[in-house]
Every structure is written in C-alpha cells, then in structure tokens.
Scaffold this motif. Structure first.
Motif, PDB file in Angstrom:
ATOM      1  N   LEU A  99      -3.288  -4.365   5.781  1.00 33.49           N
ATOM      2  CA  LEU A  99      -2.266  -4.622   4.766  1.00 33.49           C
ATOM      3  C   LEU A  99      -2.905  -4.967   3.412  1.00 33.49           C
ATOM      4  CD1 LEU A  99       0.336  -6.701   6.834  1.00 33.49           C
ATOM      5  CD2 LEU A  99       0.484  -4.298   6.159  1.00 33.49           C
ATOM      6  N   THR A 100      -4.001  -5.708   3.464  1.00 33.69           N
ATOM      7  CA  THR A 100      -4.693  -6.065   2.222  1.00 33.69           C
ATOM      8  C   THR A 100      -5.243  -4.824   1.530  1.00 33.69           C
ATOM      9  OG1 THR A 100      -5.288  -8.248   3.094  1.00 33.69           O
ATOM     10  CG2 THR A 100      -6.598  -7.407   1.253  1.00 33.69           C
ATOM     11  N   ALA A 101      -5.884  -3.948   2.326  1.00 38.82           N
ATOM     12  CA  ALA A 101      -6.461  -2.735   1.744  1.00 38.82           C
ATOM     13  C   ALA A 101      -5.360  -1.817   1.209  1.00 38.82           C
ATOM     14  CB  ALA A 101      -7.293  -2.007   2.800  1.00 38.82           C
ATOM     15  N   TYR A 102      -4.286  -1.671   1.954  1.00 40.21           N
ATOM     16  CA  TYR A 102      -3.202  -0.777   1.540  1.00 40.21           C
ATOM     17  C   TYR A 102      -2.529  -1.274   0.264  1.00 40.21           C
ATOM     18  CZ  TYR A 102       0.663   2.532   2.027  1.00 40.21           C
ATOM     19  OH  TYR A 102       1.547   3.540   1.809  1.00 40.21           O
ATOM     20  N   ALA A 160     -10.487  -2.890  10.147  1.00 40.67           N
ATOM     21  CA  ALA A 160      -9.179  -2.580  10.742  1.00 40.67           C
ATOM     22  C   ALA A 160      -9.236  -1.280  11.521  1.00 40.67           C
ATOM     23  CB  ALA A 160      -8.104  -2.519   9.658  1.00 40.67           C
ATOM     24  N   CYS A 161      -9.918  -0.266  10.932  1.00 44.07           N
ATOM     25  CA  CYS A 161     -10.039   1.019  11.626  1.00 44.07           C
ATOM     26  C   CYS A 161     -10.763   0.859  12.957  1.00 44.07           C
ATOM     27  CB  CYS A 161     -10.791   2.026  10.756  1.00 44.07           C
ATOM     28  SG  CYS A 161      -9.844   2.646   9.341  1.00 44.07           S
ATOM     29  N   LEU A 162     -11.839   0.126  12.954  1.00 38.89           N
ATOM     30  CA  LEU A 162     -12.634  -0.058  14.178  1.00 38.89           C
ATOM     31  C   LEU A 162     -11.844  -0.852  15.226  1.00 38.89           C
ATOM     32  CD1 LEU A 162     -16.151  -0.818  12.625  1.00 38.89           C
ATOM     33  CD2 LEU A 162     -15.326   1.325  13.652  1.00 38.89           C
ATOM     34  N   TYR A 163     -11.113  -1.873  14.775  1.00 35.28           N
ATOM     35  CA  TYR A 163     -10.331  -2.662  15.733  1.00 35.28           C
ATOM     36  C   TYR A 163      -9.225  -1.806  16.359  1.00 35.28           C
ATOM     37  CZ  TYR A 163      -7.336  -6.175  17.812  1.00 35.28           C
ATOM     38  OH  TYR A 163      -6.582  -6.893  18.715  1.00 35.28           O
ATOM     39  N   PHE A 164      -8.448  -1.108  15.520  1.00 32.33           N
ATOM     40  CA  PHE A 164      -7.332  -0.301  16.039  1.00 32.33           C
ATOM     41  C   PHE A 164      -7.838   0.873  16.876  1.00 32.33           C
ATOM     42  CE2 PHE A 164      -4.892  -1.900  12.151  1.00 32.33           C
ATOM     43  CZ  PHE A 164      -4.262  -2.893  12.875  1.00 32.33           C
ATOM     44  N   GLU A 165      -9.028   1.392  16.523  1.00 33.04           N
ATOM     45  CA  GLU A 165      -9.622   2.477  17.312  1.00 33.04           C
ATOM     46  C   GLU A 165      -9.889   2.020  18.736  1.00 33.04           C
ATOM     47  OE1 GLU A 165     -10.903   6.240  18.115  1.00 33.04           O
ATOM     48  OE2 GLU A 165     -10.092   5.566  16.187  1.00 33.04           O
ATOM     49  N   LYS A 166     -10.281   0.774  18.890  1.00 33.32           N
ATOM     50  CA  LYS A 166     -10.626   0.248  20.202  1.00 33.32           C
ATOM     51  C   LYS A 166      -9.425  -0.350  20.936  1.00 33.32           C
ATOM     52  CE  LYS A 166     -13.812  -2.987  22.449  1.00 33.32           C
ATOM     53  NZ  LYS A 166     -14.885  -3.980  22.229  1.00 33.32           N
ATOM     54  N   ASN A 167      -8.552  -1.010  20.186  1.00 34.91           N
ATOM     55  CA  ASN A 167      -7.481  -1.775  20.837  1.00 34.91           C
ATOM     56  C   ASN A 167      -6.065  -1.236  20.594  1.00 34.91           C
ATOM     57  OD1 ASN A 167      -9.174  -4.224  21.769  1.00 34.91           O
ATOM     58  ND2 ASN A 167      -9.667  -4.065  19.603  1.00 34.91           N
ATOM     59  N   MET A 220      -3.618   5.383  13.520  1.00 37.73           N
ATOM     60  CA  MET A 220      -3.396   6.567  12.695  1.00 37.73           C
ATOM     61  C   MET A 220      -3.287   6.195  11.220  1.00 37.73           C
ATOM     62  SD  MET A 220      -0.124   9.144  12.750  1.00 37.73           S
ATOM     63  CE  MET A 220       0.908   7.814  12.082  1.00 37.73           C
ATOM     64  N   ARG A 221      -2.497   5.169  10.919  1.00 35.27           N
ATOM     65  CA  ARG A 221      -2.305   4.769   9.519  1.00 35.27           C
ATOM     66  C   ARG A 221      -3.608   4.290   8.884  1.00 35.27           C
ATOM     67  NH1 ARG A 221       3.246   1.284  10.564  1.00 35.27           N
ATOM     68  NH2 ARG A 221       4.679   3.076  10.730  1.00 35.27           N
ATOM     69  N   TRP A 224      -6.786   5.130   9.705  1.00 31.90           N
ATOM     70  CA  TRP A 224      -7.692   6.259   9.442  1.00 31.90           C
ATOM     71  C   TRP A 224      -7.159   7.149   8.320  1.00 31.90           C
ATOM     72  CZ3 TRP A 224     -12.403   5.863  10.499  1.00 31.90           C
ATOM     73  CH2 TRP A 224     -12.871   5.284  11.683  1.00 31.90           C
ATOM     74  N   GLU A 225      -5.864   7.272   8.221  1.00 30.06           N
ATOM     75  CA  GLU A 225      -5.277   8.074   7.151  1.00 30.06           C
ATOM     76  C   GLU A 225      -5.569   7.444   5.787  1.00 30.06           C
ATOM     77  OE1 GLU A 225      -1.110  10.476   6.622  1.00 30.06           O
ATOM     78  OE2 GLU A 225      -0.983   8.343   7.133  1.00 30.06           O
ATOM     79  N   LEU A 226      -5.415   6.114   5.705  1.00 30.50           N
ATOM     80  CA  LEU A 226      -5.732   5.428   4.447  1.00 30.50           C
ATOM     81  C   LEU A 226      -7.215   5.533   4.134  1.00 30.50           C
ATOM     82  CD1 LEU A 226      -4.925   3.655   2.058  1.00 30.50           C
ATOM     83  CD2 LEU A 226      -5.200   1.645   3.557  1.00 30.50           C
ATOM     84  N   MET A 227      -8.044   5.401   5.166  1.00 29.77           N
ATOM     85  CA  MET A 227      -9.487   5.513   4.957  1.00 29.77           C
ATOM     86  C   MET A 227      -9.840   6.910   4.435  1.00 29.77           C
ATOM     87  SD  MET A 227     -12.483   4.170   4.965  1.00 29.77           S
ATOM     88  CE  MET A 227     -12.452   2.688   5.975  1.00 29.77           C
ATOM     89  N   GLY A 228      -9.223   7.962   5.004  1.00 28.86           N
ATOM     90  CA  GLY A 228      -9.483   9.321   4.524  1.00 28.86           C
ATOM     91  C   GLY A 228      -9.035   9.508   3.089  1.00 28.86           C
ATOM     92  N   THR A 229      -7.916   8.912   2.727  1.00 26.79           N
ATOM     93  CA  THR A 229      -7.417   9.010   1.350  1.00 26.79           C
ATOM     94  C   THR A 229      -8.386   8.346   0.376  1.00 26.79           C
ATOM     95  OG1 THR A 229      -5.133   8.987   2.144  1.00 26.79           O
ATOM     96  CG2 THR A 229      -5.494   8.426  -0.166  1.00 26.79           C
ATOM     97  N   VAL A 230      -8.849   7.145   0.723  1.00 25.33           N
ATOM     98  CA  VAL A 230      -9.780   6.408  -0.146  1.00 25.33           C
ATOM     99  C   VAL A 230     -11.095   7.171  -0.283  1.00 25.33           C
ATOM    100  CG1 VAL A 230     -11.156   4.301  -0.337  1.00 25.33           C
ATOM    101  CG2 VAL A 230      -8.747   4.174   0.343  1.00 25.33           C
ATOM    102  N   GLN A 231     -11.627   7.679   0.833  1.00 23.08           N
ATOM    103  CA  GLN A 231     -12.910   8.374   0.795  1.00 23.08           C
ATOM    104  C   GLN A 231     -12.814   9.672   0.002  1.00 23.08           C
ATOM    105  OE1 GLN A 231     -13.452   8.577   5.022  1.00 23.08           O
ATOM    106  NE2 GLN A 231     -14.826   6.778   5.077  1.00 23.08           N
ATOM    107  N   THR A 232     -11.715  10.397   0.166  1.00 19.13           N
ATOM    108  CA  THR A 232     -11.540  11.643  -0.585  1.00 19.13           C
ATOM    109  C   THR A 232     -11.404  11.361  -2.084  1.00 19.13           C
ATOM    110  OG1 THR A 232     -10.437  12.651   1.318  1.00 19.13           O
ATOM    111  CG2 THR A 232     -10.132  13.713  -0.815  1.00 19.13           C
TER     112      THR A 232
END
Length: 329
Positions: free
Chosen positions: A61-64, A84-91, A98-99, A101-109
């Motif tokens: 939520l902070t990053a978004y 957050a990505c690593l935690y949700f990926e595992k748990n 999904m949300r 990784w989608e935000l991470m892809g948007t930021v990286q692009t």
C-alpha cells in the motif's frame, strides 16, 4: 504488579490490532481516489508493530500510494514493494501477489528496466491465469452442485407426484371396489329374497361376511381394507369359482322362471363366457361390476351384450322373446 501489566498489554493488544487493521483497510479504499491521503494514513502506523502479513500489505500500500502520488518510487518504497512481492509470492493470497508483481513491472518499465519489468509482468500474468482457472473451477463446481440439487429436487418432486398419483389410483380403485360391493350385495340379496327353491344363499352369505367385518373392525383404520378384501374374494369367486357361479345361476333360475336352463337349452354351443355375461346382465349387475367380473373393458361388455341380443333375435327358439325380455329388465 507484573501480572497486572501483562493483563493490561493483553487487553490493549486486540484494540491496537483492530485500529491498525482499520487504518490499512481505509488506506486501501483511498488508493485510487486519494492516494496522498492513503499515504498519510500509512505514515501514522508503526510498521514494527504489525504482523508479517500486515507488513506485506503495508509495504504494498505504501509503494502503490507513493507511486500514484509522485509517479515514481524512491529506494525505500521500491524496497518495500520488493518485500511485498516476495512475501505474497510465498504466502499469497494470489490476488495480492498479482497486484504486487504488476506494480513492480510498471515501476521497472517506467525506469527503463524493460527486462526486469517483463519478468514481473509475466509473473503477474501467470498469477492472473491461475486465478481465472480457479474461478472457472469454482463456477464449474457451483454449477455441478446446482445441477445435483436441481436433479435431487426434480427427483423428489417426481416421487411426490408419483406417490400422489398412486394414492389417487388406490382411492379410485377402492371406491370402485366399494361400489361393486354395494352392487353385489343389493343384487344378490334381492335375488335371495325372491327365490322359490332351495340353494346356496350366496347373497345372504356375502351380506353376513360384510356385516361381520363391520362388527369386528368398525371405528378402526382396518375397516375399509377388510371390506375390500372380502369384496375381492367374492369377485374372484364369481369370476372363477364354478360352485359360486352355479349358485348364482340357480338363484336366477328360481327367481326368473328357469331363465338360465332355457338359455342353455336354446343355445347349447355358446361359450361359458357368454353364459356368464348373460347371467350377470340378467342379475342386474352394473357395467362396472360385469367388467370387473369378466376382466374386460366396458366397451367390450357393451359390444358383447349387443351381439348376444342379435344372436337371440336371429334364432328360431320358442324362448327367444322371453330371453330377450330378461336382458331388457
């Protein structure tokens, strides 16, 4: 004193957790409409007091909200999103994974890290597909359950309808048999009352048997079944028992001027079924009773009686008019 402090902490802890969860929910609701307010709400929380899941939610939520407010992520916010990505990926859950990784892809692009952004988007797409498959499975399962329930309800409805139909048929059959009982009792008793000679009192015997059942079972649920059983027994006797048939024939001979003797003498080659049909008709039995006794449909009975009349009319027997007259009574 120490115990009192522990109790106070335990009492305050649920309230604090409830407050933190409420802030996280409020921030989540404000992400799209007012991300700056969401960011302000999140800043009021102490991340170290949150559970692991709450920390992952807090980081996302902070990053978004930071990205929606400033359209980039600083190092701290991107690190939070990575956690957050690593935690949700595992748990999980899958939607949050999904949300994130989608935000991470948007930021990286947006920062020209296209390779990393593509990998993040592919992870988000993979999660989206698994979510869609899960939804399809859930809908399929729901459809299957609904189909099973509908089939069960249809089966129960059909069974109920079949049971009601069976009960209706049984009531109709019982009414028919009771009607036959009244017909048999009245006609046979009338014959016995007008007899001139000796013989088996078939009519009075039937009346005695019915009265006995009434005496024994009157006022109980067994009355009608017992009466029906007696009637069916009498029907079977008139249908197949030669002794009972001869007794009825003797009664008719005594009460109707030897009608059956004269019929047999005039038409010695008739089938026994024709004699029975003539005898039952002269005895005054109803078409329902005769159909039951002969195990034939009513149209068959009407047709056979008509044919008997025509055969008698066409004969040159001196008893022709007498025999026809008995059928007309």
């Amino acid at each position: 004193m120490r115990k009192l402090l522990i109790y106070c902490i335990l009492a305050i802890l649920p309230i604090a957790c409830s407050r933190e969860n409420a802030i996280l929910r409020e921030a989540s609701r404000s992400l799209e409409s007012d991300p700056e307010s969401a960011l302000y709400l999140l800043d009021s929380l102490d991340r170290n007091t949150l559970s692991d899941r709450e920390k992952a939610t807090f980081d996302y939520l902070t990053a978004y909200s930071f990205y929606k407010t400033y359209y980039f992520l600083d190092d701290a916010s991107e690190a939070a999103l990575q956690r957050a990505c690593l935690y949700f990926e595992k748990n999980g859950p899958a939607v949050d994974r999904m949300r994130a990784w989608e935000l991470m892809g948007t930021v990286q692009t947006a920062t020209n890290r296209y390779g990393s952004g593509l990998v993040s988007f592919l992870k988000a797409e993979q999660v989206a597909r698994s979510i869609e498959k899960a939804r399809v499975r859930a809908w399929s399962l729901l459809f299957f359950i609904v189909a099973v329930l509908a089939t069960l309800l249809l089966y129960l409805w059909a069974r109920k309808a079949q049971t009601e139909k069976q009960l209706l048929l049984e009531r109709e059959e019982n009414d028919r048999v009771m009607s036959i009982a009244e017909d048999l009792q009245s006609r046979l008793s009338l014959l016995e009352g007008t007899r001139k000679g000796a013989g088996s009192d078939i009519g009075m015997d039937m009346l005695d048997r019915l009265c006995e059942q009434y005496y024994v079972y009157e006022g109980t649920s067994s009355l009608q079944p017992k009466i029906l059983k007696e009637v069916r027994s009498l029907v079977e006797g008139l249908r197949a028992d030669e002794k009972v048939q001869k007794s009825l024939e003797q009664s008719l001979n005594d009460s109707h001027d030897r009608v059956m003797k004269r019929l047999r003498a005039a038409f010695p080659k008739w089938k026994e079924e024709d004699y029975l049909l003539y005898m039952f008709t002269v005895a005054g039995f109803s078409s329902t009773t005769i159909s039951t006794l002969l195990e034939k449909d009513k149209p068959f009975v009407y047709n056979r009686v008509y044919r008997l009349k025509e055969r008698i009319k066409a004969s040159d027997s001196p008893d022709r008019d007498f025999l026809l007259l008995q059928l007309e009574k």
